[in-house]
Enzyme design. Structure first.
Site, PDB file in Angstrom:
ATOM      1  N   ASN A 150       0.812  -1.233   0.000  1.00 25.83           N
ATOM      2  CA  ASN A 150       0.000   0.000   0.000  1.00 25.83           C
ATOM      3  C   ASN A 150       0.839   1.274   0.000  1.00 25.83           C
ATOM      4  O   ASN A 150       0.463   2.260  -0.650  1.00 25.83           O
ATOM      5  CB  ASN A 150      -1.023  -0.022   1.143  1.00 25.83           C
ATOM      6  CG  ASN A 150      -0.392  -0.013   2.506  1.00 25.83           C
ATOM      7  OD1 ASN A 150       0.653  -0.619   2.726  1.00 25.83           O
ATOM      8  ND2 ASN A 150      -1.003   0.689   3.427  1.00 25.83           N
ATOM      9  N   GLY A 226       2.219  -6.006   7.244  1.00 25.80           N
ATOM     10  CA  GLY A 226       1.320  -6.654   6.287  1.00 25.80           C
ATOM     11  C   GLY A 226       0.059  -7.105   6.996  1.00 25.80           C
ATOM     12  O   GLY A 226      -0.302  -6.572   8.054  1.00 25.80           O
ATOM     13  N   GLU A 248       3.680  -5.386  12.321  1.00 26.33           N
ATOM     14  CA  GLU A 248       2.712  -4.289  12.129  1.00 26.33           C
ATOM     15  C   GLU A 248       1.616  -4.826  11.221  1.00 26.33           C
ATOM     16  O   GLU A 248       1.854  -5.046  10.024  1.00 26.33           O
ATOM     17  CB  GLU A 248       3.398  -3.087  11.461  1.00 26.33           C
ATOM     18  CG  GLU A 248       4.515  -2.473  12.271  1.00 26.33           C
ATOM     19  CD  GLU A 248       4.030  -1.814  13.549  1.00 26.33           C
ATOM     20  OE1 GLU A 248       2.832  -1.466  13.634  1.00 26.33           O
ATOM     21  OE2 GLU A 248       4.846  -1.668  14.467  1.00 26.33           O
ATOM     22  N   CYS A 282      -3.330   1.549   6.232  1.00 24.87           N
ATOM     23  CA  CYS A 282      -3.713   0.792   7.433  1.00 24.87           C
ATOM     24  C   CYS A 282      -4.340   1.703   8.481  1.00 24.87           C
ATOM     25  O   CYS A 282      -5.031   1.225   9.377  1.00 24.87           O
ATOM     26  CB  CYS A 282      -2.499   0.081   7.998  1.00 24.87           C
ATOM     27  SG  CYS A 282      -1.140   1.216   8.314  1.00 24.87           S
ATOM     28  N   GLU A 461       7.316   0.628  16.135  1.00 17.46           N
ATOM     29  CA  GLU A 461       8.333   1.207  15.272  1.00 17.46           C
ATOM     30  C   GLU A 461       8.472   2.683  15.626  1.00 17.46           C
ATOM     31  O   GLU A 461       7.764   3.179  16.488  1.00 17.46           O
ATOM     32  CB  GLU A 461       7.919   1.046  13.807  1.00 17.46           C
ATOM     33  CG  GLU A 461       7.779  -0.420  13.392  1.00 17.46           C
ATOM     34  CD  GLU A 461       7.539  -0.593  11.902  1.00 17.46           C
ATOM     35  OE1 GLU A 461       6.775   0.202  11.320  1.00 17.46           O
ATOM     36  OE2 GLU A 461       8.119  -1.529  11.322  1.00 17.46           O
TER      37      GLU A 461
HETATM   38  P1  NAD Z   1       0.437  -9.388   3.068  1.00 15.38           P
HETATM   39  O1  NAD Z   1       0.481  -9.861   4.467  1.00 15.38           O
HETATM   40  O2  NAD Z   1      -0.267 -10.199   2.061  1.00 15.38           O
HETATM   41  O3  NAD Z   1       1.927  -9.194   2.492  1.00 15.38           O
HETATM   42  C1  NAD Z   1       2.874  -8.371   3.127  1.00 15.38           C
HETATM   43  C2  NAD Z   1       4.271  -8.849   2.766  1.00 15.38           C
HETATM   44  O4  NAD Z   1       4.468 -10.127   3.337  1.00 15.38           O
HETATM   45  C3  NAD Z   1       4.512  -9.009   1.270  1.00 15.38           C
HETATM   46  O5  NAD Z   1       5.824  -8.606   0.963  1.00 15.38           O
HETATM   47  C4  NAD Z   1       4.337 -10.502   1.069  1.00 15.38           C
HETATM   48  O6  NAD Z   1       5.036 -10.997  -0.037  1.00 15.38           O
HETATM   49  C5  NAD Z   1       4.930 -11.040   2.354  1.00 15.38           C
HETATM   50  N1  NAD Z   1       4.500 -12.381   2.734  1.00 15.38           N
HETATM   51  C6  NAD Z   1       3.341 -13.023   2.428  1.00 15.38           C
HETATM   52  N2  NAD Z   1       3.331 -14.262   2.950  1.00 15.38           N
HETATM   53  C7  NAD Z   1       4.501 -14.398   3.626  1.00 15.38           C
HETATM   54  C8  NAD Z   1       5.074 -15.454   4.390  1.00 15.38           C
HETATM   55  N3  NAD Z   1       4.444 -16.622   4.586  1.00 15.38           N
HETATM   56  N4  NAD Z   1       6.292 -15.248   4.952  1.00 15.38           N
HETATM   57  C9  NAD Z   1       6.927 -14.079   4.795  1.00 15.38           C
HETATM   58  N5  NAD Z   1       6.445 -13.049   4.061  1.00 15.38           N
HETATM   59  C10 NAD Z   1       5.246 -13.208   3.494  1.00 15.38           C
HETATM   60  O7  NAD Z   1      -0.140  -7.915   3.150  1.00 15.38           O
HETATM   61  P2  NAD Z   1      -0.516  -6.955   1.922  1.00 15.38           P
HETATM   62  O8  NAD Z   1      -1.758  -7.453   1.295  1.00 15.38           O
HETATM   63  O9  NAD Z   1       0.699  -6.714   1.107  1.00 15.38           O
HETATM   64  O10 NAD Z   1      -0.805  -5.584   2.712  1.00 15.38           O
HETATM   65  C11 NAD Z   1      -2.046  -5.238   3.236  1.00 15.38           C
HETATM   66  C12 NAD Z   1      -2.073  -5.468   4.723  1.00 15.38           C
HETATM   67  O11 NAD Z   1      -1.017  -4.764   5.359  1.00 15.38           O
HETATM   68  C13 NAD Z   1      -3.349  -4.956   5.364  1.00 15.38           C
HETATM   69  O12 NAD Z   1      -3.810  -5.909   6.287  1.00 15.38           O
HETATM   70  C14 NAD Z   1      -2.895  -3.694   6.094  1.00 15.38           C
HETATM   71  O13 NAD Z   1      -3.674  -3.330   7.215  1.00 15.38           O
HETATM   72  C15 NAD Z   1      -1.520  -4.083   6.500  1.00 15.38           C
HETATM   73  N6  NAD Z   1      -0.710  -2.906   6.788  1.00 15.38           N
HETATM   74  C16 NAD Z   1      -0.396  -2.639   8.096  1.00 15.38           C
HETATM   75  C17 NAD Z   1       0.343  -1.520   8.412  1.00 15.38           C
HETATM   76  C18 NAD Z   1       0.718  -1.197   9.841  1.00 15.38           C
HETATM   77  O14 NAD Z   1       1.544  -0.323  10.036  1.00 15.38           O
HETATM   78  N7  NAD Z   1       0.155  -1.864  10.829  1.00 15.38           N
HETATM   79  C19 NAD Z   1       0.778  -0.674   7.386  1.00 15.38           C
HETATM   80  C20 NAD Z   1       0.430  -0.972   6.071  1.00 15.38           C
HETATM   81  C21 NAD Z   1      -0.314  -2.100   5.777  1.00 15.38           C
END
Ligand code: NAD
Length: 480
Positions: A150, A226, A248, A282, A461
């Site tokens: 995002n 993520g 996060e 997020c 963080e």
């Molecule tokens: P995601 O969890 O699908 O992916 C995030 C990252 O993790 C990607 O680089 C992905 O390739 C990697 N990943 C996926 N499976 C993995 C595994 N088994 N092991 C290691 N890495 C793995 O998330 P997304 O769809 O890219 O992002 C959206 C999500 O992120 C939403 O839930 C949003 O709320 C969250 N988010 C949170 C924050 C925060 O600061 N809390 C900030 C931004 C986004």
């Protein structure tokens, strides 16, 4: 078609398997580049490079590492427009947002931690008549930084910068959905001659390359941003290996509006906090609770402003809402709109895919959507949608709205609108949320702790919190 490479041991390196993944432009729905479909073989190579670089990098003075971070920031700044165009193209976000938020913030992240590390110190504890303790804060070694799609460079640099500043060497895994600016960062590191192996960037699928990074014996810590489900998976594989983790995760943030607020300021900001980056931040407030006495007025004004939001080609200067990031994500958000209807909600505006013309005819655009009439505990109000969809709900008392706000499994951020100082403090204390914004939204001071409660994450963080995460505390006790 552009083909990206990994950045390992200071050079652009194709994936060992020779396989690539398609990378799409959300505004057109078309493939426009290829990224490495890396495997554990690429991760092994990156870990060796990072291990070899670790002692030399940690041995540099804080000022020397600070200088390197400043050089990275300056080079990104020189190429700011190229970065902004890439971010907008890769993610579907309006070019104006990439120019004013994403790339400037990535530059600030490097500058901020370049400065912070020169001010970072350990503690000392004096035991009268006995001796003194002092605490060393030493680099961990090789660490993993994994980021979502995002805010691609903004969030990747938010991890890389403190990790490097504290003396670690890094393997970064950007989202496979938005790899472009991470690739440009590789070029920046090469341009400035960053010592080899200090930063490595490996592209590819999360369950494949991300998983092998998280389970690698020589990776000492994982900083992950993520989804909550992915965070749970990472914790399940990394905790038995005793790796340090900062997670996060997702959110379902409340935006609480009292009748005594500065109405115009609230309305303007609530449009942003609902739909900035197509609602894919997020910290966006997706559950809007409005005090009953102003509910009808708010509903009319809000829906009329939402209806006038300009959805457009992200390259257009006046575009306010671009495309959502992928077809899969578009369908997920649409499925939540259908669920909201099944649960008895009324769609006040939006609710459909937006069909565009010309270059964007096959792009993944969605009308900003406002829904009312749902109970606080239905799935639409409990699960993270992460798109341009908000619900509005009236409330009558502080206690009632606190119960609504705290009723989800998440606790990332909350926004509160009131001019009553006592209420602002009272509510802030009761909200189960890592961040509370009062009469504002997304105002960020990079020194403050950032992170979520409950299923929104573990750890914080920002500022010294990040530097503490990326170091190991060692206490030395000296007897007189
Ligand atoms: P995601 O969890 O699908 O992916 C995030 C990252 O993790 C990607 O680089 C992905 O390739 C990697 N990943 C996926 N499976 C993995 C595994 N088994 N092991 C290691 N890495 C793995 O998330 P997304 O769809 O890219 O992002 C959206 C999500 O992120 C939403 O839930 C949003 O709320 C969250 N988010 C949170 C924050 C925060 O600061 N809390 C900030 C931004 C986004």
């Amino acid at each position: 078609m552009k083909t990206f490479s990994n950045y390992i041991n200071g050079i652009l390196t194709p994936p060992i398997s020779g396989n690539y993944l398609n990378n799409y432009e959300p505004a057109t729905g078309k493939i426009y580049s290829l990224i490495p479909d890396s495997t554990d073989l690429d991760i092994n190579m990156a870990v060796i490079a990072a291990k070899n670089a670790a002692s030399g990098w940690a041995a540099l003075s804080n000022e020397q590492r600070s200088d390197w971070l400043m050089k990275i920031a300056a080079r990104i700044e020189q190429k700011q427009e190229e970065f902004a165009v890439a971010e907008s193209r890769d993610n579907g976000k309006p070019i104006s947002l990439a120019r004013t938020m994403d790339i400037p913030r990535a530059i600030s992240n490097f500058r901020f931690f370049a400065n912070a590390i020169t001010q970072f110190g350990g503690e000392s504890h004096h035991m009268q008549g006995i001796g003194i303790n002092y605490t060393l804060r030493q680099a961990l070694g090789v660490v993993a930084c994994i980021s979502p799609w995002n805010l691609p460079l903004y969030l990747l640099s938010w991890k890389i910068a403190p990790a490097l500043a504290a003396g670690n060497t890094v393997i970064a895994k950007p989202s496979e959905i938005t790899p472009f600016t991470a690739y440009l960062l590789s070029e920046v590191c090469i341009d400035i001659g960053l010592p080899i192996g200090v930063l490595n960037i490996v592209h590819g699928l999360g369950p494949k390359v991300g998983d092998s990074l998280c389970t690698h014996h020589d990776v000492k810590a994982i900083s992950f941003t993520g989804g909550t489900a992915t965070g749970r998976r990472i914790a399940s594989v990394a905790a038995p290996l005793f790796k340090k983790m900062s997670l996060e995760l997702g959110g379902k943030n409340p935006n609480i509006i009292f009748a005594d607020c500065d109405y115009d300021q609230m309305l303007k900001t609530t449009i942003r906090s609902s739909f900035a980056n197509q609602g894919q931040i997020c910290l966006c407030g997706s559950r809007i609770f409005v005090e009953r006495s102003i509910y009808d007025r708010f509903k009319i004004d809000f829906v009329s402003k939402v209806d006038s939001l300009k959805i457009g080609d992200p390259v257009d200067e006046d575009c306010k809402m671009g495309a959502v990031v992928s077809e899969t994500h578009l369908n997920k958000v649409l499925s939540y709109i259908s669920l909201a209807k099944e649960e008895g909600g009324s769609i006040l505006c939006g609710g459909h895919r937006k069909i565009m013309h010309g270059r964007c005819a096959e792009g993944w655009f969605l009308q900003p959507t406002v829904i009312e009439g749902l109970p606080h505990d239905c799935r639409t109000n409990q699960e993270e949608i992460f798109g341009p969809v908000v619900t509005i709900t009236p409330f009558d008392s502080e206690d009632e709205v606190i119960m609504y706000a705290n009723s989800t499994e998440y606790g990332l951020s909350a926004t509160l609108w009131t001019s009553n100082l006592g209420r602002a403090h009272r509510m802030s204390e009761k909200l189960v949320s890592g961040i509370v914004w009062v009469n504002c939204w997304l105002v960020r001071d990079l020194r403050t702790p950032f992170g979520g409660m409950k299923n929104s994450g573990i750890g914080r963080e920002g500022g010294y919190e990040a530097l503490r995460f990326f170091t190991e505390a060692k206490n030395v006790c000296i007897s007189y």
